[in-house]
Design a protein around this motif. Structure first.
Motif, PDB file in Angstrom:
ATOM      1  N   LEU A 200     -10.263   0.001  -7.575  1.00 57.89           N
ATOM      2  CA  LEU A 200      -9.453   0.976  -7.628  1.00 57.89           C
ATOM      3  C   LEU A 200      -9.210   1.513  -6.092  1.00 57.89           C
ATOM      4  CD1 LEU A 200     -12.237   3.802  -9.032  1.00 57.89           C
ATOM      5  CD2 LEU A 200     -10.371   2.859 -10.775  1.00 57.89           C
ATOM      6  N   LYS A 201      -9.181   0.956  -5.375  1.00 55.93           N
ATOM      7  CA  LYS A 201      -8.973   1.634  -3.870  1.00 55.93           C
ATOM      8  C   LYS A 201      -7.616  -0.002  -3.233  1.00 55.93           C
ATOM      9  CE  LYS A 201     -12.143   4.744  -2.871  1.00 55.93           C
ATOM     10  NZ  LYS A 201     -12.869   5.169  -1.332  1.00 55.93           N
ATOM     11  N   ARG A 202      -8.363  -0.833  -4.621  1.00 56.43           N
ATOM     12  CA  ARG A 202      -7.073  -2.168  -4.182  1.00 56.43           C
ATOM     13  C   ARG A 202      -5.614  -2.295  -5.274  1.00 56.43           C
ATOM     14  NH1 ARG A 202      -9.677  -7.635  -1.791  1.00 56.43           N
ATOM     15  NH2 ARG A 202     -10.697  -6.504   0.242  1.00 56.43           N
ATOM     16  N   LYS A 203      -4.308  -2.931  -4.991  1.00 54.81           N
ATOM     17  CA  LYS A 203      -3.521  -2.215  -5.537  1.00 54.81           C
ATOM     18  C   LYS A 203      -2.585  -3.248  -5.532  1.00 54.81           C
ATOM     19  CE  LYS A 203      -3.346   1.967  -5.591  1.00 54.81           C
ATOM     20  NZ  LYS A 203      -4.415   3.062  -6.775  1.00 54.81           N
ATOM     21  N   GLU A 204      -2.983  -4.732  -5.169  1.00 51.51           N
ATOM     22  CA  GLU A 204      -2.466  -6.076  -5.586  1.00 51.51           C
ATOM     23  C   GLU A 204      -3.205  -6.395  -6.467  1.00 51.51           C
ATOM     24  OE1 GLU A 204      -6.056  -6.732  -2.106  1.00 51.51           O
ATOM     25  OE2 GLU A 204      -4.537  -5.225  -2.903  1.00 51.51           O
ATOM     26  N   GLY A 205      -1.630  -7.836  -7.534  1.00 53.09           N
ATOM     27  CA  GLY A 205      -2.413  -7.654  -8.222  1.00 53.09           C
ATOM     28  C   GLY A 205      -2.881  -6.869  -9.977  1.00 53.09           C
ATOM     29  N   THR A 206      -3.492  -7.432 -10.515  1.00 55.96           N
ATOM     30  CA  THR A 206      -3.732  -7.013 -12.218  1.00 55.96           C
ATOM     31  C   THR A 206      -5.387  -6.799 -12.458  1.00 55.96           C
ATOM     32  OG1 THR A 206      -4.220  -8.210 -13.725  1.00 55.96           O
ATOM     33  CG2 THR A 206      -1.933  -7.697 -13.133  1.00 55.96           C
ATOM     34  N   VAL A 207      -5.785  -5.696 -12.431  1.00 59.73           N
ATOM     35  CA  VAL A 207      -6.934  -4.888 -13.035  1.00 59.73           C
ATOM     36  C   VAL A 207      -8.166  -6.671 -13.028  1.00 59.73           C
ATOM     37  CG1 VAL A 207      -9.176  -3.546 -14.109  1.00 59.73           C
ATOM     38  CG2 VAL A 207      -6.417  -2.731 -13.198  1.00 59.73           C
ATOM     39  N   THR A 208      -8.002  -7.019 -13.674  1.00 63.85           N
ATOM     40  CA  THR A 208      -8.248  -8.120 -14.626  1.00 63.85           C
ATOM     41  C   THR A 208      -8.109  -8.935 -13.252  1.00 63.85           C
ATOM     42  OG1 THR A 208      -7.513  -8.162 -16.970  1.00 63.85           O
ATOM     43  CG2 THR A 208      -8.673 -10.495 -16.137  1.00 63.85           C
ATOM     44  N   GLU A 209      -7.290  -9.307 -12.679  1.00 65.78           N
ATOM     45  CA  GLU A 209      -7.393 -10.329 -11.542  1.00 65.78           C
ATOM     46  C   GLU A 209      -8.025  -9.988  -9.992  1.00 65.78           C
ATOM     47  OE1 GLU A 209      -2.655 -11.961 -11.339  1.00 65.78           O
ATOM     48  OE2 GLU A 209      -3.319 -10.572 -10.273  1.00 65.78           O
ATOM     49  N   ARG A 210      -8.158  -8.169  -9.661  1.00 65.28           N
ATOM     50  CA  ARG A 210      -8.558  -7.678  -8.915  1.00 65.28           C
ATOM     51  C   ARG A 210     -10.131  -8.375  -9.827  1.00 65.28           C
ATOM     52  NH1 ARG A 210      -5.125  -3.674  -8.703  1.00 65.28           N
ATOM     53  NH2 ARG A 210      -5.971  -2.441 -10.168  1.00 65.28           N
ATOM     54  N   ALA A 211     -10.889  -8.102 -10.903  1.00 66.67           N
ATOM     55  CA  ALA A 211     -12.189  -7.694 -11.416  1.00 66.67           C
ATOM     56  C   ALA A 211     -12.664  -9.822 -11.244  1.00 66.67           C
ATOM     57  CB  ALA A 211     -11.697  -7.345 -12.248  1.00 66.67           C
ATOM     58  N   ILE A 212     -11.862 -10.412 -11.072  1.00 63.44           N
ATOM     59  CA  ILE A 212     -12.293 -11.952 -11.227  1.00 63.44           C
ATOM     60  C   ILE A 212     -12.179 -12.209  -9.333  1.00 63.44           C
ATOM     61  CG2 ILE A 212     -11.512 -14.323 -10.704  1.00 63.44           C
ATOM     62  CD1 ILE A 212      -9.891 -13.101 -13.676  1.00 63.44           C
ATOM     63  N   GLU A 213     -11.308 -11.148  -9.389  1.00 68.21           N
ATOM     64  CA  GLU A 213     -11.924 -12.215  -7.009  1.00 68.21           C
ATOM     65  C   GLU A 213     -13.435 -11.213  -7.007  1.00 68.21           C
ATOM     66  OE1 GLU A 213     -10.002 -13.668  -5.070  1.00 68.21           O
ATOM     67  OE2 GLU A 213      -9.005 -14.010  -6.587  1.00 68.21           O
ATOM     68  N   ALA A 214     -13.150 -10.264  -7.099  1.00 67.66           N
ATOM     69  CA  ALA A 214     -14.801  -9.450  -7.057  1.00 67.66           C
ATOM     70  C   ALA A 214     -15.808  -9.854  -7.525  1.00 67.66           C
ATOM     71  CB  ALA A 214     -14.853  -8.035  -8.036  1.00 67.66           C
ATOM     72  N   MET A 215     -16.306 -10.291  -8.656  1.00 64.71           N
ATOM     73  CA  MET A 215     -16.745 -11.149  -9.432  1.00 64.71           C
ATOM     74  C   MET A 215     -16.774 -12.624  -8.936  1.00 64.71           C
ATOM     75  SD  MET A 215     -15.847 -11.080 -12.973  1.00 64.71           S
ATOM     76  CE  MET A 215     -17.362 -12.281 -14.358  1.00 64.71           C
ATOM     77  N   LYS A 216     -16.310 -13.474  -8.371  1.00 65.42           N
ATOM     78  CA  LYS A 216     -16.227 -14.855  -7.167  1.00 65.42           C
ATOM     79  C   LYS A 216     -17.317 -13.969  -6.012  1.00 65.42           C
ATOM     80  CE  LYS A 216     -11.825 -16.997  -7.965  1.00 65.42           C
ATOM     81  NZ  LYS A 216     -10.698 -17.197  -7.148  1.00 65.42           N
ATOM     82  N   THR A 217     -16.861 -12.842  -5.736  1.00 66.70           N
ATOM     83  CA  THR A 217     -17.709 -12.697  -4.758  1.00 66.70           C
ATOM     84  C   THR A 217     -19.056 -12.060  -5.098  1.00 66.70           C
ATOM     85  OG1 THR A 217     -16.332 -11.507  -2.681  1.00 66.70           O
ATOM     86  CG2 THR A 217     -18.170 -10.780  -2.844  1.00 66.70           C
ATOM     87  N   GLY A 218     -19.195 -11.406  -5.901  1.00 68.22           N
ATOM     88  CA  GLY A 218     -20.212 -10.756  -6.490  1.00 68.22           C
ATOM     89  C   GLY A 218     -21.531 -11.374  -7.133  1.00 68.22           C
ATOM     90  N   LEU A 219     -20.684 -12.531  -7.354  1.00 63.75           N
ATOM     91  CA  LEU A 219     -22.068 -13.175  -8.777  1.00 63.75           C
ATOM     92  C   LEU A 219     -22.238 -14.858  -7.272  1.00 63.75           C
ATOM     93  CD1 LEU A 219     -19.954 -14.454 -11.827  1.00 63.75           C
ATOM     94  CD2 LEU A 219     -22.694 -12.669 -11.708  1.00 63.75           C
ATOM     95  N   THR A 220     -21.606 -14.528  -6.218  1.00 60.48           N
ATOM     96  CA  THR A 220     -21.675 -16.120  -5.301  1.00 60.48           C
ATOM     97  C   THR A 220     -23.661 -15.057  -4.560  1.00 60.48           C
ATOM     98  OG1 THR A 220     -19.741 -16.605  -4.480  1.00 60.48           O
ATOM     99  CG2 THR A 220     -21.774 -16.521  -3.058  1.00 60.48           C
ATOM    100  N   MET A 221     -23.557 -14.179  -4.224  1.00 57.67           N
ATOM    101  CA  MET A 221     -24.358 -13.193  -3.892  1.00 57.67           C
ATOM    102  C   MET A 221     -25.378 -13.328  -5.105  1.00 57.67           C
ATOM    103  SD  MET A 221     -22.010  -9.253  -2.491  1.00 57.67           S
ATOM    104  CE  MET A 221     -23.664  -8.869  -2.517  1.00 57.67           C
ATOM    105  N   ALA A 222     -25.127 -12.802  -5.228  1.00 55.34           N
ATOM    106  CA  ALA A 222     -26.026 -12.606  -7.244  1.00 55.34           C
ATOM    107  C   ALA A 222     -26.702 -13.838  -6.728  1.00 55.34           C
ATOM    108  CB  ALA A 222     -25.589 -11.853  -8.431  1.00 55.34           C
ATOM    109  N   ALA A 223     -26.395 -15.125  -7.120  1.00 53.40           N
ATOM    110  CA  ALA A 223     -26.887 -16.429  -7.655  1.00 53.40           C
ATOM    111  C   ALA A 223     -27.158 -17.680  -5.919  1.00 53.40           C
ATOM    112  CB  ALA A 223     -25.833 -17.392  -7.504  1.00 53.40           C
ATOM    113  N   ALA A 224     -26.741 -16.301  -4.680  1.00 50.08           N
ATOM    114  CA  ALA A 224     -27.881 -16.893  -4.059  1.00 50.08           C
ATOM    115  C   ALA A 224     -29.574 -16.404  -3.452  1.00 50.08           C
ATOM    116  CB  ALA A 224     -27.107 -16.666  -2.525  1.00 50.08           C
ATOM    117  N   ALA A 225     -28.934 -15.306  -4.120  1.00 49.67           N
ATOM    118  CA  ALA A 225     -29.588 -14.376  -3.895  1.00 49.67           C
ATOM    119  C   ALA A 225     -31.144 -14.134  -5.563  1.00 49.67           C
ATOM    120  CB  ALA A 225     -30.078 -12.884  -4.067  1.00 49.67           C
ATOM    121  N   ILE A 226     -31.263 -15.037  -6.423  1.00 49.71           N
ATOM    122  CA  ILE A 226     -32.310 -15.664  -6.954  1.00 49.71           C
ATOM    123  C   ILE A 226     -32.290 -17.038  -7.159  1.00 49.71           C
ATOM    124  CG2 ILE A 226     -31.316 -16.188  -9.198  1.00 49.71           C
ATOM    125  CD1 ILE A 226     -29.732 -14.267 -10.579  1.00 49.71           C
TER     126      ILE A 226
END
Length: 280
Positions: A200-226
């Protein structure tokens, strides 16, 4: 061939996956219930130093025969040491007599019914207040109903699935496991805020591209924690089984973190995509 980007854009069917799992978890909780730890239902925890080899089932049978009107649960037998939970008031002298020739009590803790009832009440308050203040904080951050509710629903789904997993696998509700549930609330909000902010707060790229960037960070965090929780669980099970509390905490967190992956990257992301498309 279905690409990852096309899968993200076909988000509506994906929202149903965590919703269905949450409903199944609610059914499990309603039908199977939750085991309560000894500190919640009242009783005795005894640590026994064994004097001769004996299996977990044999030790439980021995104590149950001597205490026929009480529920006995031998939690672990390892390195000539056993941890025993007994529901209700137990005479330590009588227990020592039952164990004579088999083992010696080295640690003995008794929790009364009044204290256990008060502990359960405090647990409900802790979970309720944590969730209420989390919800208030989310609304203050985003000041928008739909994204805020998406974060709250994802966190609620995490907790319900984690509790459903506790019911399914027999993990007791205890002060320790409640601590794990409180940690899950914080972790869930962390990943959901990461996603919502990127979308919602970033404007660069499409929604899908922003989602993929967020997933890279979020899934790395999740994998490390699990991974870290899985390592803790295996260490406790195979090396220090007497520390069953740590295994319970790790198991609850593993279930909840897997649930968070589904709730954040399927349900919350799907709601946010629907919201951004509806605003156009």
């Amino acid at each position: 061939m279905i690409t990852f980007e096309r899968l993200l854009e076909s988000y509506k069917p994906l929202i149903a996956i965590p919703v269905v799992i949450t409903i199944i978890a609610l059914i499990l909780i309603a039908t199977m219930g939750l085991n309560q730890g000894i500190e919640l239902k009242g009783g005795t925890v005894a640590v026994v130093q064994l004097e001769k080899p004996i299996s977990q089932n044999e030790l439980q049978s021995l104590i149950s025969t001597g205490l026929p009107n009480q529920t006995v649960d031998v939690k672990s037998v390892n390195n000539n040491q056993a941890t025993i939970d007994i529901v209700g008031d137990t005479d330590v002298v009588k227990l020592s007599s039952i164990l004579k020739g088999t083992g010696t009590i080295t640690s003995y803790k008794s929790v009364g019914a009044v204290l256990s009832s008060e502990s359960l009440t405090q647990i409900y308050y802790a979970l309720a207040f944590a969730f209420i203040f989390m919800s208030i904080t989310v609304f203050i951050i985003f000041r928008n109903f739909v994204p805020s509710m998406a974060v709250i629903l994802a966190a609620l789904s995490d907790i319900i699935i984690a509790v459903g997993g506790m019911s399914l696998f027999g993990i007791p509700l205890s002060i320790a496991s409640v601590g794990a549930l409180l940690m899950l609330i914080g972790y869930s909000v962390d990943t959901d805020i990461l996603l919502t902010t990127r979308i919602l707060k970033r404007k660069e790229g499409t929604v899908t591209e922003r989602a993929i960037e967020a997933m890279k960070t979020g899934l790395t965090m999740a994998a490390a924690a699990i991974g870290s929780m899985a390592a803790l669980y295996l260490v406790v099970v195979f090396l220090i089984p007497a520390a069953q509390t740590l295994a319970d905490i790790a198991a609850v967190l593993i279930i909840g973190l897997i649930a968070d992956v589904l709730a954040t990257w399927l349900m919350n992301l799907g709601i946010l995509r629907w919201y951004t498309e509806a605003r156009k």
